[in-house]
Design an enzyme around this catalytic site. Sequence first.
Site: not given
Lengths: 232, 232
Positions: B34, B31, B109, B88-90, B102
Site C-alpha cells: 500500500t 514499507t 518501522e 501500512g499495517a497487516d 508482514g
Amino acid sequence: MDQEEQNKLKKAAGIKAAQLIENGMVAGLGTGSTVRYFVDELGRRVKEEGLSFTGVTTSVRTKEQAEGYGIKIVDVDDVESIDLTVDGADEVDKDFNGIKGGGAALLWEKIVATNSKKIVWIVDQSKVVDTIGKFPLPVEVIPFGAGHVIKTFEAKGYKPVLRLDDSGTPVRTDEKNFVVDLHLEKIEHPQELADDLIHTVGVVEHGLFLNMVNTVIVGAEGEPKVLTNPNK
Amino acid sequence: MDQEEQNKLKKAAGIKAAQLIENGMVAGLGTGSTVRYFVDELGRRVKEEGLSFTGVTTSVRTKEQAEGYGIKIVDVDDVESIDLTVDGADEVDKDFNGIKGGGAALLWEKIVATNSKKIVWIVDQSKVVDTIGKFPLPVEVIPFGAGHVIKTFEAKGYKPVLRLDDSGTPVRTDEKNFVVDLHLEKIEHPQELADDLIHTVGVVEHGLFLNMVNTVIVGAEGEPKVLTNPNK
C-alpha cells in the site's frame, strides 16, 4: 591492587572453575580476561588429562581460543541445553545481581545463560560490590536510530556514552550493533531499570543479569572464595 | 474481493495519504504494497506540483523507490523528529492496536514510528478486524540461539514458524535477523503478549504496534474512510 596481582587472582578463579567441567558435559564458555584463564586451563586438562566435552561459546574470540586447544565447539542451537556455563562479570552485588558486557558480548552471553542449567561467574575480588552501577552498564542498540535512543537515555539521566574503539569508530558487537554505556554510578533499582531498558525501541539487550547466577568464584588473596546464591 | 479490486482500494488510500505531506515536512515513509502507491503519488506530486520534503525510510526498498523519484532521503538520526509517518499495517482493530511486519521491516518501522509526532496507517478494508491475530504476528529474533527461542514459543502455545524464502532459506531482515511468525489466530490480550515477547532473550522486536497510530485511512468501496484514534 596492581595489574599483575589482579591477573593472579583472575587466573586462580579460572583454574578453580575449570575443575567443574566433566567428561561428556555441554559447557558454556564465556568471554573476557578471566575466562581466558579458564579456557587455558581447560586446554591443559584436554591435553594432559584427556578431558572431553563439548563447548558452546559466547563470542567469536572465545571460539577461536577454545578451538585452538582442540575443544569441540558447537552452536547453541545444536544442543538441547547447556549443563554449565562459566563466564566473567564486570560487577556483582550481594543479591547476585550483576553487570556484564564490558567485552561487548552481552547478547550472546545472555542467550547462552538463558539456555544453561547452571551458571558460574569467575571474577577477581575487585568486581564484588555493595551496589552495582559504578561499572558503566552496557546496552546493545540497533545502529538505525541509535542517536534518538541516546537522546532518550540522556533525558532520563542515564548518562549514555556510545562506545568507540581507539580510532574513534563505534564498537560493533558480533551482531554488528552499537554498545551504549550508561554511567549510572549506583543502580538502586536494577529490576525497574531492566524493564525500562528492554521496553525502549531500538534496545536489543542490556548488561543487567539479575539473579541468574548460581555460584560466583572470587579470586581473592590466598584461595578463591565460592559464593552460592541461596535463591537459585 | 479479488486482487485487482484490493489493489484499487490500496491505491486510493495511498493517494489520499499523500495529500497530507506538505512542503518542508520531514515525512516517514513506511514499507509494503500500500505504501508503494503512496510513494508513487508523492513522486507524482514532486514532479507535477513541485512538492519538496525530506523523507526518512523504514527499509532499503522504500529508500530506493523514493530516491528514484528524486525525493531527498536522510537517516532517522539526521533529523530531530519526524512530523508525520505514513505506513501500512497487516491488521488493525477497533482499539487501534495493530500488527505490522508482514514485509519483515518491523524493527525500522517501529523505530521510525517511535520518533514520529503523528502516525497514519493506510490499509485496504480487509485489514480492519475485530480481534488481531489471524495475521501471523512477526517477531524479529537474533539468529544466535533462535532455535531455543522457537522452542520456548512452542511450549507457550504461540505456534511459531520460522519465515523462509521461496528457496527454503530463512528470511533475513535489513538487520540480518530472522523473522518468526506466531500463528495465534486471536490475540485477546495484546499488551500482555507484547510484554512477554520483549522480555524473551533473543527477541529484538515484535510486530505489535499498540495504540501508536493516530489515524487509519481505509481504502473502501467508494471513498477511503478515515478512522481517528480518540486516545491519541
